[in-house]
Design a protein around this motif. Structure first.
Motif, PDB file in Angstrom:
ATOM      1  N   LYS A   1      42.841  -8.026 -67.797  1.00 33.97           N
ATOM      2  CA  LYS A   1      42.736  -9.135 -66.852  1.00 33.97           C
ATOM      3  C   LYS A   1      42.556 -10.421 -67.630  1.00 33.97           C
ATOM      4  CE  LYS A   1      41.722  -6.838 -62.716  1.00 33.97           C
ATOM      5  NZ  LYS A   1      40.646  -6.275 -61.895  1.00 33.97           N
ATOM      6  N   PRO A   2      42.889 -11.541 -67.002  1.00 32.50           N
ATOM      7  CA  PRO A   2      42.720 -12.818 -67.707  1.00 32.50           C
ATOM      8  C   PRO A   2      41.266 -13.027 -68.095  1.00 32.50           C
ATOM      9  CG  PRO A   2      43.953 -13.110 -65.684  1.00 32.50           C
ATOM     10  CD  PRO A   2      43.495 -11.703 -65.698  1.00 32.50           C
ATOM     11  N   VAL A   3      41.073 -13.860 -69.069  1.00 34.42           N
ATOM     12  CA  VAL A   3      39.725 -14.128 -69.563  1.00 34.42           C
ATOM     13  C   VAL A   3      38.844 -14.611 -68.414  1.00 34.42           C
ATOM     14  CG1 VAL A   3      38.403 -15.413 -71.259  1.00 34.42           C
ATOM     15  CG2 VAL A   3      40.798 -14.873 -71.692  1.00 34.42           C
ATOM     16  N   GLY A   4      37.646 -14.101 -68.368  1.00 27.34           N
ATOM     17  CA  GLY A   4      36.726 -14.552 -67.349  1.00 27.34           C
ATOM     18  C   GLY A   4      36.668 -13.632 -66.153  1.00 27.34           C
ATOM     19  N   GLU A   5      37.733 -12.899 -65.889  1.00 32.77           N
ATOM     20  CA  GLU A   5      37.698 -11.978 -64.752  1.00 32.77           C
ATOM     21  C   GLU A   5      37.036 -10.679 -65.156  1.00 32.77           C
ATOM     22  OE1 GLU A   5      41.028 -10.994 -62.122  1.00 32.77           O
ATOM     23  OE2 GLU A   5      41.790 -12.990 -62.617  1.00 32.77           O
ATOM     24  N   GLU A   6      36.272 -10.140 -64.275  1.00 37.95           N
ATOM     25  CA  GLU A   6      35.555  -8.910 -64.564  1.00 37.95           C
ATOM     26  C   GLU A   6      36.467  -7.693 -64.395  1.00 37.95           C
ATOM     27  OE1 GLU A   6      32.222  -8.085 -65.479  1.00 37.95           O
ATOM     28  OE2 GLU A   6      32.465 -10.139 -66.197  1.00 37.95           O
ATOM     29  N   GLY A   7      36.123  -6.600 -65.061  1.00 34.54           N
ATOM     30  CA  GLY A   7      36.734  -5.299 -64.764  1.00 34.54           C
ATOM     31  C   GLY A   7      38.083  -5.053 -65.392  1.00 34.54           C
ATOM     32  N   GLY A   8      38.427  -5.841 -66.433  1.00 36.97           N
ATOM     33  CA  GLY A   8      39.700  -5.580 -67.100  1.00 36.97           C
ATOM     34  C   GLY A   8      39.631  -4.299 -67.927  1.00 36.97           C
ATOM     35  N   GLY A   9      40.780  -3.680 -68.177  1.00 35.27           N
ATOM     36  CA  GLY A   9      40.784  -2.460 -68.972  1.00 35.27           C
ATOM     37  C   GLY A   9      41.975  -2.413 -69.902  1.00 35.27           C
ATOM     38  N   MET A  10      42.182  -1.278 -70.489  1.00 33.78           N
ATOM     39  CA  MET A  10      43.286  -1.119 -71.429  1.00 33.78           C
ATOM     40  C   MET A  10      44.168   0.054 -71.027  1.00 33.78           C
ATOM     41  SD  MET A  10      42.012  -1.866 -75.246  1.00 33.78           S
ATOM     42  CE  MET A  10      41.194  -3.383 -75.726  1.00 33.78           C
ATOM     43  N   ALA A  11      44.290   0.287 -69.735  1.00 37.85           N
ATOM     44  CA  ALA A  11      45.076   1.433 -69.277  1.00 37.85           C
ATOM     45  C   ALA A  11      46.467   1.423 -69.883  1.00 37.85           C
ATOM     46  CB  ALA A  11      45.151   1.425 -67.758  1.00 37.85           C
ATOM     47  N   ASN A  12      47.084   0.236 -69.934  1.00 37.46           N
ATOM     48  CA  ASN A  12      48.450   0.172 -70.461  1.00 37.46           C
ATOM     49  C   ASN A  12      48.493   0.559 -71.941  1.00 37.46           C
ATOM     50  OD1 ASN A  12      47.039  -2.131 -71.149  1.00 37.46           O
ATOM     51  ND2 ASN A  12      48.886  -3.398 -71.291  1.00 37.46           N
ATOM     52  N   ALA A  13      47.446   0.139 -72.680  1.00 39.12           N
ATOM     53  CA  ALA A  13      47.431   0.445 -74.106  1.00 39.12           C
ATOM     54  C   ALA A  13      47.187   1.933 -74.346  1.00 39.12           C
ATOM     55  CB  ALA A  13      46.359  -0.379 -74.809  1.00 39.12           C
ATOM     56  N   ILE A  14      46.329   2.530 -73.508  1.00 33.76           N
ATOM     57  CA  ILE A  14      46.056   3.961 -73.673  1.00 33.76           C
ATOM     58  C   ILE A  14      47.322   4.763 -73.393  1.00 33.76           C
ATOM     59  CG2 ILE A  14      44.750   5.913 -72.742  1.00 33.76           C
ATOM     60  CD1 ILE A  14      42.432   3.890 -72.277  1.00 33.76           C
TER      61      ILE A  14
ATOM     62  N   SER B   1      40.905 -12.845 -80.823  1.00 33.31           N
ATOM     63  CA  SER B   1      40.858 -13.881 -79.790  1.00 33.31           C
ATOM     64  C   SER B   1      39.488 -14.547 -79.820  1.00 33.31           C
ATOM     65  CB  SER B   1      41.086 -13.237 -78.421  1.00 33.31           C
ATOM     66  OG  SER B   1      39.905 -12.562 -78.030  1.00 33.31           O
ATOM     67  N   PRO B   2      39.366 -15.718 -79.230  1.00 31.92           N
ATOM     68  CA  PRO B   2      38.068 -16.420 -79.275  1.00 31.92           C
ATOM     69  C   PRO B   2      37.144 -16.044 -78.119  1.00 31.92           C
ATOM     70  CG  PRO B   2      39.779 -17.905 -78.494  1.00 31.92           C
ATOM     71  CD  PRO B   2      40.427 -16.568 -78.653  1.00 31.92           C
ATOM     72  N   TYR B   3      37.506 -15.067 -77.302  1.00 28.12           N
ATOM     73  CA  TYR B   3      36.723 -14.821 -76.094  1.00 28.12           C
ATOM     74  C   TYR B   3      35.752 -13.661 -76.261  1.00 28.12           C
ATOM     75  CZ  TYR B   3      40.835 -17.374 -74.656  1.00 28.12           C
ATOM     76  OH  TYR B   3      41.853 -18.272 -74.595  1.00 28.12           O
ATOM     77  N   GLU B   4      34.539 -13.907 -75.838  1.00 26.45           N
ATOM     78  CA  GLU B   4      33.472 -12.908 -75.928  1.00 26.45           C
ATOM     79  C   GLU B   4      33.836 -11.634 -75.161  1.00 26.45           C
ATOM     80  OE1 GLU B   4      30.065 -11.795 -77.661  1.00 26.45           O
ATOM     81  OE2 GLU B   4      31.127 -13.699 -77.913  1.00 26.45           O
ATOM     82  N   ASP B   5      34.395 -11.856 -73.964  1.00 22.89           N
ATOM     83  CA  ASP B   5      34.821 -10.760 -73.101  1.00 22.89           C
ATOM     84  C   ASP B   5      35.771  -9.802 -73.814  1.00 22.89           C
ATOM     85  OD1 ASP B   5      33.621 -10.939 -70.740  1.00 22.89           O
ATOM     86  OD2 ASP B   5      35.449 -11.342 -69.574  1.00 22.89           O
ATOM     87  N   TRP B   6      36.756 -10.402 -74.423  1.00 22.24           N
ATOM     88  CA  TRP B   6      37.788  -9.613 -75.091  1.00 22.24           C
ATOM     89  C   TRP B   6      37.228  -8.897 -76.322  1.00 22.24           C
ATOM     90  CZ3 TRP B   6      43.285 -12.256 -75.048  1.00 22.24           C
ATOM     91  CH2 TRP B   6      43.719 -12.345 -73.717  1.00 22.24           C
ATOM     92  N   HIS B   7      36.260  -9.557 -76.965  1.00 27.61           N
ATOM     93  CA  HIS B   7      35.636  -8.896 -78.106  1.00 27.61           C
ATOM     94  C   HIS B   7      34.998  -7.584 -77.661  1.00 27.61           C
ATOM     95  CE1 HIS B   7      35.211 -12.797 -80.676  1.00 27.61           C
ATOM     96  NE2 HIS B   7      36.469 -12.409 -80.487  1.00 27.61           N
ATOM     97  N   ARG B   8      34.331  -7.665 -76.520  1.00 22.37           N
ATOM     98  CA  ARG B   8      33.671  -6.455 -76.019  1.00 22.37           C
ATOM     99  C   ARG B   8      34.697  -5.364 -75.717  1.00 22.37           C
ATOM    100  NH1 ARG B   8      30.044  -9.862 -73.240  1.00 22.37           N
ATOM    101  NH2 ARG B   8      31.190  -9.630 -71.284  1.00 22.37           N
ATOM    102  N   GLN B   9      35.809  -5.807 -75.135  1.00 21.69           N
ATOM    103  CA  GLN B   9      36.877  -4.845 -74.845  1.00 21.69           C
ATOM    104  C   GLN B   9      37.423  -4.235 -76.137  1.00 21.69           C
ATOM    105  OE1 GLN B   9      39.364  -4.865 -71.671  1.00 21.69           O
ATOM    106  NE2 GLN B   9      37.349  -4.807 -70.740  1.00 21.69           N
ATOM    107  N   ALA B  10      37.543  -5.079 -77.164  1.00 23.50           N
ATOM    108  CA  ALA B  10      38.055  -4.575 -78.446  1.00 23.50           C
ATOM    109  C   ALA B  10      37.121  -3.501 -78.995  1.00 23.50           C
ATOM    110  CB  ALA B  10      38.199  -5.711 -79.440  1.00 23.50           C
ATOM    111  N   TRP B  11      35.815  -3.749 -78.864  1.00 18.17           N
ATOM    112  CA  TRP B  11      34.846  -2.740 -79.309  1.00 18.17           C
ATOM    113  C   TRP B  11      35.019  -1.436 -78.539  1.00 18.17           C
ATOM    114  CZ3 TRP B  11      32.833  -2.514 -83.707  1.00 18.17           C
ATOM    115  CH2 TRP B  11      32.400  -3.653 -84.391  1.00 18.17           C
ATOM    116  N   ALA B  12      35.182  -1.598 -77.243  1.00 22.42           N
ATOM    117  CA  ALA B  12      35.366  -0.394 -76.430  1.00 22.42           C
ATOM    118  C   ALA B  12      36.621   0.355 -76.875  1.00 22.42           C
ATOM    119  CB  ALA B  12      35.468  -0.777 -74.953  1.00 22.42           C
ATOM    120  N   GLY B  13      37.678  -0.413 -77.158  1.00 24.62           N
ATOM    121  CA  GLY B  13      38.932   0.206 -77.623  1.00 24.62           C
ATOM    122  C   GLY B  13      38.712   0.939 -78.928  1.00 24.62           C
ATOM    123  N   ALA B  14      37.987   0.283 -79.843  1.00 26.14           N
ATOM    124  CA  ALA B  14      37.710   0.905 -81.140  1.00 26.14           C
ATOM    125  C   ALA B  14      36.923   2.195 -80.935  1.00 26.14           C
ATOM    126  CB  ALA B  14      36.931  -0.056 -82.021  1.00 26.14           C
TER     127      ALA B  14
END
Lengths: 277, 291
Positions: free
Chosen positions: B64-77, B252-265
């Motif tokens: 999801k765009p930066v700032g929106e809650e609940g984004g995931g990586m279904a497409n990447a998985i 990316s410079p966004y905190e949100d996305w960093h968290r997602q990256a960690w989850a992906g890792a």
């Protein structure tokens, strides 16, 4: 090669194994005949001009010191050298009057079974599957035939009572002697006419050994057996004829009784009396 | 024959030897610790940072765009699964069959060449393999695609699988093959039904490890699969992949996305961990090999 004259089976007290060196296709008593059989590994000659005739329903033992070419001889009969790098086989081998290269190698090996020195059951298969392996791998799909074959051959090798409750357990869970009898059952399951045995008891204890010797004596009714052995007493106990190999040559081939009691060759006498070897 | 210890006089420098012995043991223990420390550190750090952002959304939602809650990586998985699937379709058959060729049919120079080339191939940096796939597939298709990415991963898997297959087949005792041949079983059936079956647990281990390695590869996907922020399952289109997504989010410079990256890792590591567990499970019951 220096002097190539070797003593063939010109044996006076055995009326009918005299070999003229010519192949007689009308001969029905002979199970195996080799004519000037030699095997080379790269440039090294392992056995040299072996002429032997084995009668049907007989047990022929091959004795001799290590490295004399006993196994090499045995393995050339079912064309096992095909896969050995650098091995070349010369001369002729006839099994029941057919030259062994006349037919497909696969058919030859169905007719000429082999039991190896170390028990070698298929490790991924159960006891049942091991006995049925020859049929299964050759494309037969017939459950009742498998059942029948397994029971018959395990009974024949005296293993049925010992394993009938655990036919599905892995073959390698059996003891060494049981494994070897399993391997014999597996071999006779494809109904061979000749069975080659390459020191089948050398890895076994005395009790297992005597069981297998008993089997071999019983087998004579149905099969012709050629057995390589290190054990001269064993040759004496089970064989009708004995061949003594030395340094790749056939020194003497006689009736077993004669070879051990009254050998024609001095070398044979020295070997059987334990002066060397 | 009396071979008593009295004949061997204890050397005078026994104390020095004992000291050297203890020092070497300590050095070995330290080396052992150094080996497992990075792994433990990576595992715990990724778990700590990733597990908080990991939820069901991560697996079933699109980015999801930066700032929106609940984004995931279904497409990447899904993308990663497709890429590994294509890679396995190429890597496993080619790897296993060349391993069989080297081990069972090699008598000549060709087998030596294949072996030699395989060894070199396993040492080629993965990015070079990416470039190779780019030149061969991307340029010809005129676009990035899952096919090109999967192809690159497949090439990457080949040397590992070849090597493992060859070595596992070599461990199968010759006597087992001979037993089969002596029953009048043809050569190819002996290889397939006896040798390969006996070696199968080891080969499966190798395949799973190759898959685990390919799953984490980023470099060869950069200019082959390319990545995709949208749902995409066509194999002739650019496709998302977990490592790529992690890379894109992490820089990316966004905190949100960093968290997602960690989850992906974390998911990637978990994947490798699970595959290794499966390997242990498969090989646990060693019904095979040399007695």
């Amino acid at each position: 090669m220096e002097n190539d004259t070797i003593i063939t089976d010109t044996i006076d007290d055995s009326e009918d194994i005299h070999d003229s060196g010519k192949h007689d296709t009308a001969d029905t008593k002979t199970a195996l005949r080799t004519i000037n059989l030699s095997v080379k590994f790269f440039d090294k000659l392992a056995i040299k001009n072996i002429n032997i005739r084995v009668k049907k329903n007989n047990v022929a033992a091959i004795i001799g010191p290590s490295g004399c070419g006993k196994s090499t001889f045995l393995r050339s009969i079912n064309l096992m050298h095909d896969l050995t790098p650098g091995a070349k086989v010369y001369g002729d081998i006839y099994v029941h009057n057919e030259h062994i290269t006349d037919n497909n190698v696969v058919d030859l090996r169905k007719k000429v079974g082999m039991v190896f020195q170390k028990p070698n059951p298929f490790p991924t298969m159960s006891i049942y599957d091991n006995v049925a392996a020859g049929l299964k791998l050759n494309g037969i799909r017939n459950k009742s035939l498998f059942d029948e074959t397994v029971e018959k051959n395990l009974t024949y090798t005296g293993l049925w009572d010992e394993v009938k409750d655990r036919l599905k357990s892995p073959a390698i869970s059996l003891s060494g002697g049981q494994q070897q009898r399993l391997c014999i059952a597996r071999t006779i399951a494809v109904k061979p006419e000749i069975i080659l045995m390459d020191e089948p008891t050398s890895a076994l204890d005395p009790v297992s050994t005597s069981k297998i010797e008993e089997l071999i004596i019983n087998f004579k009714k149905h099969y012709t057996i050629i057995i390589v052995t290190h054990n001269m007493q064993q040759a004496g106990r089970i064989s009708d004829y004995t061949a003594f190999f030395y340094l790749g040559k056939l020194v003497e081939y006689s009736r077993t009784r004669r070879l051990f009691t009254n050998p024609r060759e001095k070398l044979t006498e020295e070997y059987v009396t334990g002066k060397f070897g | 024959m009396e071979l008593t210890e009295k004949k061997f006089k204890m050397p005078g420098n026994i104390r020095r030897r004992k000291l050297v012995n203890s020092v070497m043991i300590i050095l070995c223990v330290i080396a052992g610790i150094i080996t497992i420390l990075p792994l433990l550190y990576i595992f715990f750090y990724t778990t700590k940072s990733g597990i908080t952002s990991l939820n069901l959304d991560f697996f079933i939602n699109m980015p999801k765009p930066v700032g929106e809650e609940g984004g995931g990586m279904a497409n990447a998985i899904v993308g990663s699964i497709i890429l590994i699937g294509i890679g396995s379709l190429i890597g496993i058959p080619v790897g296993v069959m060349s391993g069989i060729y080297i081990s069972e049919y090699s008598k000549n120079i060709t087998a030596f060449i294949i072996k030699f080339v395989t060894d070199i191939l396993s040492g080629i940096p993965s990015i070079i393999i990416g470039i190779f796939a780019y030149g061969l597939i991307v340029i010809n298709m005129q676009r990035f695609s899952a096919l090109a990415g999967g192809f690159a991963l497949g090439i990457l898997m080949i040397p590992t699988i070849t090597k493992v297959t060859e070595e596992m087949l070599k461990l199968v005792p010759q006597s087992i093959r001979e037993a089969s041949l002596a029953l009048g079983v043809s050569r190819w059936k002996t290889v397939l039904r006896i040798a390969l079956t006996t070696a199968s647990s080891g080969i499966i281990t190798g395949i799973l490890l190759a898959i685990a390695r390919a799953a984490g590869e980023t470099a060869p996907l950069l200019f082959t699969a390319f990545g995709n922020s949208f749902w995409q399952t066509e194999i002739d289109q650019p496709i998302a992949a977990l490592p790529l997504q992690i890379f894109a989010y992490a820089i990316s410079p966004y905190e949100d996305w960093h968290r997602q990256a960690w989850a992906g890792a974390f998911v990637l590591i978990l994947l490798v961990f699970v595959i290794n567990l499966i390997v242990r499970f498969v090989t646990r019951n060693k019904f095979s090999g040399n007695q």
